[in-house]
Design an enzyme around this catalytic site. Structure first.
Site, PDB file in Angstrom:
ATOM      1  N   HIS A 152      -9.418  -0.223   6.430  1.00 64.25           N
ATOM      2  CA  HIS A 152      -8.595  -0.367   5.347  1.00 64.25           C
ATOM      3  C   HIS A 152      -8.855  -1.852   4.284  1.00 64.25           C
ATOM      4  O   HIS A 152      -8.639  -2.813   5.082  1.00 64.25           O
ATOM      5  CB  HIS A 152      -7.076  -0.188   5.791  1.00 64.25           C
ATOM      6  CG  HIS A 152      -6.686   0.947   6.398  1.00 64.25           C
ATOM      7  ND1 HIS A 152      -7.092   1.124   7.698  1.00 64.25           N
ATOM      8  CD2 HIS A 152      -6.151   2.033   5.994  1.00 64.25           C
ATOM      9  CE1 HIS A 152      -6.537   1.998   7.985  1.00 64.25           C
ATOM     10  NE2 HIS A 152      -5.881   2.818   7.079  1.00 64.25           N
ATOM     11  N   ASP A 201      -9.497   3.478   3.427  1.00 65.56           N
ATOM     12  CA  ASP A 201      -8.472   4.287   2.880  1.00 65.56           C
ATOM     13  C   ASP A 201      -7.234   3.358   2.439  1.00 65.56           C
ATOM     14  O   ASP A 201      -7.408   2.259   2.658  1.00 65.56           O
ATOM     15  CB  ASP A 201      -7.715   4.857   4.212  1.00 65.56           C
ATOM     16  CG  ASP A 201      -8.472   6.208   4.595  1.00 65.56           C
ATOM     17  OD1 ASP A 201      -9.580   6.396   4.283  1.00 65.56           O
ATOM     18  OD2 ASP A 201      -7.951   7.022   5.467  1.00 65.56           O
ATOM     19  N   ASP A 202      -6.450   4.217   1.518  1.00 60.52           N
ATOM     20  CA  ASP A 202      -5.209   3.727   0.907  1.00 60.52           C
ATOM     21  C   ASP A 202      -5.406   2.627  -0.244  1.00 60.52           C
ATOM     22  O   ASP A 202      -4.287   1.949  -0.668  1.00 60.52           O
ATOM     23  CB  ASP A 202      -4.285   2.909   1.914  1.00 60.52           C
ATOM     24  CG  ASP A 202      -4.193   3.799   3.200  1.00 60.52           C
ATOM     25  OD1 ASP A 202      -4.209   4.979   3.072  1.00 60.52           O
ATOM     26  OD2 ASP A 202      -3.561   3.302   4.347  1.00 60.52           O
ATOM     27  N   HIS A 251       0.668   9.262  -0.700  1.00 64.85           N
ATOM     28  CA  HIS A 251       0.413   9.147   0.814  1.00 64.85           C
ATOM     29  C   HIS A 251       1.419   9.976   1.631  1.00 64.85           C
ATOM     30  O   HIS A 251       1.883   9.584   2.526  1.00 64.85           O
ATOM     31  CB  HIS A 251       0.104   7.677   1.192  1.00 64.85           C
ATOM     32  CG  HIS A 251      -0.473   7.554   2.368  1.00 64.85           C
ATOM     33  ND1 HIS A 251      -0.125   7.689   3.901  1.00 64.85           N
ATOM     34  CD2 HIS A 251      -1.852   7.362   2.712  1.00 64.85           C
ATOM     35  CE1 HIS A 251      -0.924   7.715   4.599  1.00 64.85           C
ATOM     36  NE2 HIS A 251      -1.862   7.536   3.978  1.00 64.85           N
ATOM     37  N   HIS A 263      -7.570  10.324  -1.890  1.00 61.55           N
ATOM     38  CA  HIS A 263      -6.615  10.174  -0.675  1.00 61.55           C
ATOM     39  C   HIS A 263      -5.018  10.301  -1.192  1.00 61.55           C
ATOM     40  O   HIS A 263      -4.284   9.788  -0.440  1.00 61.55           O
ATOM     41  CB  HIS A 263      -6.689   8.651  -0.096  1.00 61.55           C
ATOM     42  CG  HIS A 263      -6.126   8.589   1.356  1.00 61.55           C
ATOM     43  ND1 HIS A 263      -6.168   9.461   2.304  1.00 61.55           N
ATOM     44  CD2 HIS A 263      -5.463   7.745   1.963  1.00 61.55           C
ATOM     45  CE1 HIS A 263      -5.781   8.964   3.466  1.00 61.55           C
ATOM     46  NE2 HIS A 263      -5.008   7.938   3.175  1.00 61.55           N
TER      47      HIS A 263
END
Length: 252
Positions: A202, A58-59, A112, A108
């Site tokens: 991550h 993610d991210d 955020h 995603h």
């Protein structure tokens, strides 16, 4: 499986607080990124017949993504990257390489935010801007959504359905954002690894990228095929707006 239909109760898939990577532009490609390569035509993996696991990141793309891609290429492992539009914009070469080397790209959000705390138009904007940046960088558009922090409610699933996307969460986490230690991340990831598992990681955590060669080799030695998350969830025949795995308290 159907979407929750009773209320707009926000339910977190887990209690992990996901911290986005620093927005530092890093467009320097790794050696492989400069090649005019196309995605390998890999033989399809049938997770009904073999032991599969999906590592998801993610991210990103984070600033260590190039090193991670080198590891995945070396061991012929496939993963899924749930990307933030703001980092796709600053590191497009990594995103292009991810697609070229056969990895799966997911949406995603752009910056955020908690989707359960913003208006539907704002959720649409976050998703669409990220779709546009990924399309510009890699020539493909994600077909799966992972909301920030794993937070979803009826409103989120309805917007996801508008984009023809199911919501894909995770079955277990590496806790890399918290541990920040190579051996601890490796230990946690291997402890929660299970057949058809979807593991949250991550690529902005340096120690995660450093741990990946050992994690990949160990999982493969245990008989796992490292595959895209779409391979793992294929048997569930997810429809737009469906959520998997279903958070506790949601209807089946």
């Amino acid at each position: 499986m159907s979407r929750q239909s009773n209320s707009l109760l926000a339910i977190a898939a887990v209690t992990l607080a996901l911290i986005p990577a620093p927005a530092l532009a890093d467009t320097t490609p790794t050696p492989q990124a400069g090649k005019a390569a196309t995605a390998k035509t890999a033989k399809p993996v049938d997770c009904a017949q073999v032991k599969c696991i999906a590592l998801t990141f993610d991210d990103g793309p984070g600033k260590y993504a190039g090193k991670l891609l080198d590891t995945l290429k070396k061991y012929d492992a496939k993963v899924t990257f749930f990307l933030e539009g703001q980092y796709v914009k600053s590191r497009p070469s990594y995103v292009k390489r991810m697609a070229q080397e056969g990895h799966e790209l997911g949406n995603h959000s752009y910056k955020h935010p908690k989707f359960t705390e913003i208006e539907p138009w704002a959720i649409r904007s976050e998703i669409q801007k990220t779709q546009d940046e990924i399309k510009k960088a890699a020539g493909v558009e994600p077909k799966i959504l992972r909301p920030p922090y794993g937070l979803a409610d009826l409103q989120v699933t309805e917007v996801a359905a508008e984009f023809d996307m199911p919501v894909v969460l995770w079955t277990a986490g590496s806790r890399d954002w918290d541990l920040k230690d190579v051996e601890a991340i490796k230990k946690q990831t291997l402890e929660v690894a299970a057949q058809d598992g979807i593991i949250l990681m991550h690529d902005w955590v340096k120690q995660t990228v450093e741990a990946m060669p050992s994690i990949v080799k160990t999982l493969q030695s245990r008989g796992y095929h490292l595959v895209k998350v779409s391979d793992v969830v294929k048997k569930h025949e997810l429809k737009p707006g469906d959520v998997f795995p279903l958070p506790q308290g949601w209807e089946n």
